[in-house]
Design a protein around this motif. Structure first.
Motif, mmCIF file in Angstrom:
data_model
loop_
_atom_site.group_PDB
_atom_site.id
_atom_site.type_symbol
_atom_site.label_atom_id
_atom_site.label_comp_id
_atom_site.label_asym_id
_atom_site.label_seq_id
_atom_site.Cartn_x
_atom_site.Cartn_y
_atom_site.Cartn_z
ATOM 1 N N MET A 1 0.774 -1.136 0.113
ATOM 2 C CA MET A 1 -0.038 0.292 -0.157
ATOM 3 C C MET A 1 0.829 1.184 -0.049
ATOM 4 N N GLN A 2 0.177 2.324 -0.530
ATOM 5 C CA GLN A 2 1.115 3.640 -0.494
ATOM 6 C C GLN A 2 0.234 4.687 0.452
ATOM 7 N N LEU A 3 1.077 5.185 1.160
ATOM 8 C CA LEU A 3 0.571 6.491 2.133
ATOM 9 C C LEU A 3 0.937 7.742 1.659
ATOM 10 N N ASP A 4 0.155 8.490 1.274
ATOM 11 C CA ASP A 4 0.445 9.817 0.721
ATOM 12 C C ASP A 4 0.273 10.913 1.708
ATOM 13 N N HIS A 5 -0.488 10.704 2.791
ATOM 14 C CA HIS A 5 -0.593 11.700 3.718
ATOM 15 C C HIS A 5 -1.415 10.905 4.870
ATOM 16 N N GLY A 6 -1.013 11.066 6.190
ATOM 17 C CA GLY A 6 -1.594 10.462 7.416
ATOM 18 C C GLY A 6 -0.750 9.858 8.106
ATOM 19 N N ARG A 7 -1.345 9.176 9.175
ATOM 20 C CA ARG A 7 -0.494 8.200 10.025
ATOM 21 C C ARG A 7 -1.305 6.606 9.619
ATOM 22 N N ALA A 8 -0.090 5.756 9.565
ATOM 23 C CA ALA A 8 -0.660 4.501 9.372
ATOM 24 C C ALA A 8 0.324 3.578 10.183
ATOM 25 N N ARG A 9 -0.274 2.407 11.037
ATOM 26 C CA ARG A 9 0.316 1.605 11.737
ATOM 27 C C ARG A 9 0.053 0.042 11.173
ATOM 28 N N ALA A 10 1.059 -0.589 11.045
ATOM 29 C CA ALA A 10 0.968 -1.989 10.571
ATOM 30 C C ALA A 10 1.421 -2.737 11.276
ATOM 31 N N ILE A 11 0.477 -3.831 11.635
ATOM 32 C CA ILE A 11 0.796 -5.135 12.379
ATOM 33 C C ILE A 11 0.843 -6.515 11.705
ATOM 34 N N VAL A 12 1.952 -7.036 11.521
ATOM 35 C CA VAL A 12 2.056 -7.952 10.502
ATOM 36 C C VAL A 12 2.421 -9.215 10.975
ATOM 37 N N VAL B 1 4.556 -4.258 2.567
ATOM 38 C CA VAL B 1 5.095 -2.921 2.205
ATOM 39 C C VAL B 1 4.206 -1.658 2.257
ATOM 40 N N ILE B 2 4.703 -0.642 2.987
ATOM 41 C CA ILE B 2 4.127 0.646 2.954
ATOM 42 C C ILE B 2 5.190 1.602 2.248
ATOM 43 N N GLU B 3 4.847 2.363 1.011
ATOM 44 C CA GLU B 3 5.655 3.106 0.766
ATOM 45 C C GLU B 3 5.043 4.423 0.674
ATOM 46 N N THR B 4 6.161 5.572 0.442
ATOM 47 C CA THR B 4 5.632 6.972 0.504
ATOM 48 C C THR B 4 6.453 7.474 -0.736
#
Length: 516
Positions: A188-199, A207-210
């Motif tokens: 997933m892609q994060l363009d703006h904000g807060r994200a927390r991943a529990i994997v 993957v989280i990309e900016t």
């Protein structure tokens, strides 16, 4: 021949994209064999190739991009022969799949004159992620999920908080405002904000990309921040991540570490902040709290105990119901404890005689009772959740058997033992509806009906002096003694003078279930 163990496949893939000449012939053979035999290895190889191509393109300074992915630069004009074998292997899988595909009727039968083909069935896309829990969430029109389903695409969360659960078990919690895109089940892609991943292990490699970095999971819990000015943060709370930045080699970050970047200075080390990110649990607590406020303000609420207290020495259990019909409960003995969430209170019933005493005046044609209980042990043949003192006609008892079944009854009408049981050391939602008009009682566990019972005659329901956690009965000397002690916790219990519908009971369960 060397007896040294082969390096892990992930290491071989990483070394190939850093310097393919560093792989020995044996290691090349190991990687080729893994790609041939394991679909997950092929998937990780494709992700690595995509990341490598993107990073090399960004560092090349070119102004336009081509949709095709070329071989990594610096490797000569041709791919190494052994990696061409990999490509051939992947191509072979595709060819074999085509050749072995079942023949369609058009391929095996002569065409029939004027035969009409059946209308094509539209292909339904499978959701990549589902909404696990949300609190006051609102998405912008055109950038919203389809109900609770998240497919490939861009999303704008304008209000509230959500947790998404991906097909592979990865949970990502986001706080508004947030703009993000779901690319596939592993990205997933994060363009703006807060994200927390529990994997979990099943999502290894997520993957989280900016715009400037790619964060690859290696069995982790991590958070990513992108603010309005594109300042960014990466927090690693557990495990490890592999960080990919422009013009830099991949870097391993371990738990309890954090980095920050902005547009004017180089990156810097910061203190990881676990409390700065939402989780499924924290969102679930806020959702439950909103629902709790609705229940305590219900005009039919006789009592609503949430077992919150300002002092753990208090002997008074506050009735939060706004009707004022039933006074506060009196704690004879018991232990103020923690409930479903760290912020939530509960009452622990552990010792002989532990109970909350109360008095419920009046008679009622309809009653609904429900609450959350956690049983630690089944020490007795019967243990009390909530009973009237004694058991006169019209009085209701709610017990548990040694085997964990609900044991309920209305004096003079019925006794009922559920086939379903309550597990030990786990929070369970229990509920009951009793209707003197229809002469029927219905019982629920975790929002689902487990049993119902018809009465023989219509009789009003009453309680009078009652107790939570132990049963009081009058002996021959006229004294009230207590037995059937509960061994566990209750962190919410409420009584209503109306029938809450099955949907309302299910809603209460769902609103309170995101505690882990």
């Amino acid at each position: 021949m060397s007896n040294e163990p082969s390096p892990p496949t992930d290491e071989l893939i990483e070394r190939y994209f850093l310097d393919p000449q560093s792989l020995s012939d044996a290691e090349q053979s190991t990687l080729v064999r893994a790609l041939q035999e394991d679909p997950s290895v092929r998937s990780r190889f494709r992700v690595a190739a995509f990341i490598d191509a993107e990073l090399r393109f960004e560092s090349s300074g070119e102004e336009t991009s081509s949709p095709s992915i070329t071989a990594p630069t610096g490797l000569g004009d041709a791919w190494p022969k052994w990696i061409l074998a990999i490509a051939a292997t992947l191509l072979l899988f595709g060819v074999l799949g085509y050749l072995n595909w079942p023949a369609t009727p058009q391929q095996t039968q002569e065409p029939i004159a004027n035969q009409q083909s059946p209308p094509a069935t539209p292909e339904v896309a499978t959701a990549i992620a589902l909404l696990d829990v949300g609190h006051n969430q609102k998405f912008e029109p055109g950038f919203a999920p389809s109900g609770s389903e998240f497919h490939q695409g861009e999303y704008h969360l304008s209000e509230g908080e959500v947790t998404l659960t991906f097909q592979n078990g990865v949970a990502v919690s986001l706080e508004s405002p947030a703009r993000f895109s779901i690319i596939d089940p592993m990205r997933m892609q994060l363009d703006h904000g807060r994200a927390r991943a529990i994997v979990p292990e099943s999502g290894h490699g997520f993957v989280i990309e900016t715009s400037t970095m790619v964060v690859e999971d290696l069995g982790t819990e991590f958070g990513v921040v992108v603010d309005d000015q594109q300042n960014q943060e990466l927090h690693v709370f557990a495990g490890e991540v592999r960080l990919h930045e422009k013009n830099l080699p991949p870097e391993l970050l371990t738990e309890n570490s954090a980095l920050a970047w902005d547009n004017h200075t180089k990156r810097r080390t910061i203190t990881p902040d676990d409390g700065a990110f939402a989780t499924s649990m924290s969102i679930g607590y806020k959702r439950w709290l909103d629902h709790s406020l609705q229940l305590r303000q219900d005009p039919a609420a006789l009592f609503y105990f949430d077992f919150e207290t300002d002092s753990r020495k208090s002997a008074e259990v506050v009735n939060r119901a706004t009707t004022g019909i039933v006074d506060n409960g009196q704690l004879t003995s018991g232990i103020w404890a923690t409930g479903r969430w760290p912020e939530k209170g509960a009452m622990l019933f552990e010792n002989t005689g532990d109970r909350v005493e109360l008095n419920i005046p009046g008679t009622y044609d309809q009653i609904t009772i429900m609450g959350w209980v956690q049983i630690n042990r089944y020490d007795f043949a019967l243990q009390t959740v909530f009973n009237s003192v004694d058991y006169s006609p019209g009085q209701h008892h709610w017990n548990l058997t040694r085997g964990g079944s609900l044991r309920m009854g209305l004096s003079g009408q019925y006794d009922l033992t559920s086939k379903q049981t309550l597990p030990q050391n786990h929070w369970t939602h229990v509920a009951a509806q009793m209707d003197a008009k229809s002469q029927e009682s219905v019982y629920y566990i975790n929002g689902e009906e487990v049993d119902r019972k018809q009465w023989t005659t219509s009789i009003p329901i009453r309680y009078g002096p009652s107790s939570i956690g132990a049963w009081g009965h009058t002996n021959r000397a006229g004294q009230v003694t207590y037995s059937r002690d509960l061994r566990g916790r209750i962190d919410e219990i409420a009584l209503f003078s109306r029938i809450l519908s099955a949907d309302e009971i299910r809603e209460a369960f769902e609103a309170g279930s995101n505690f882990q």
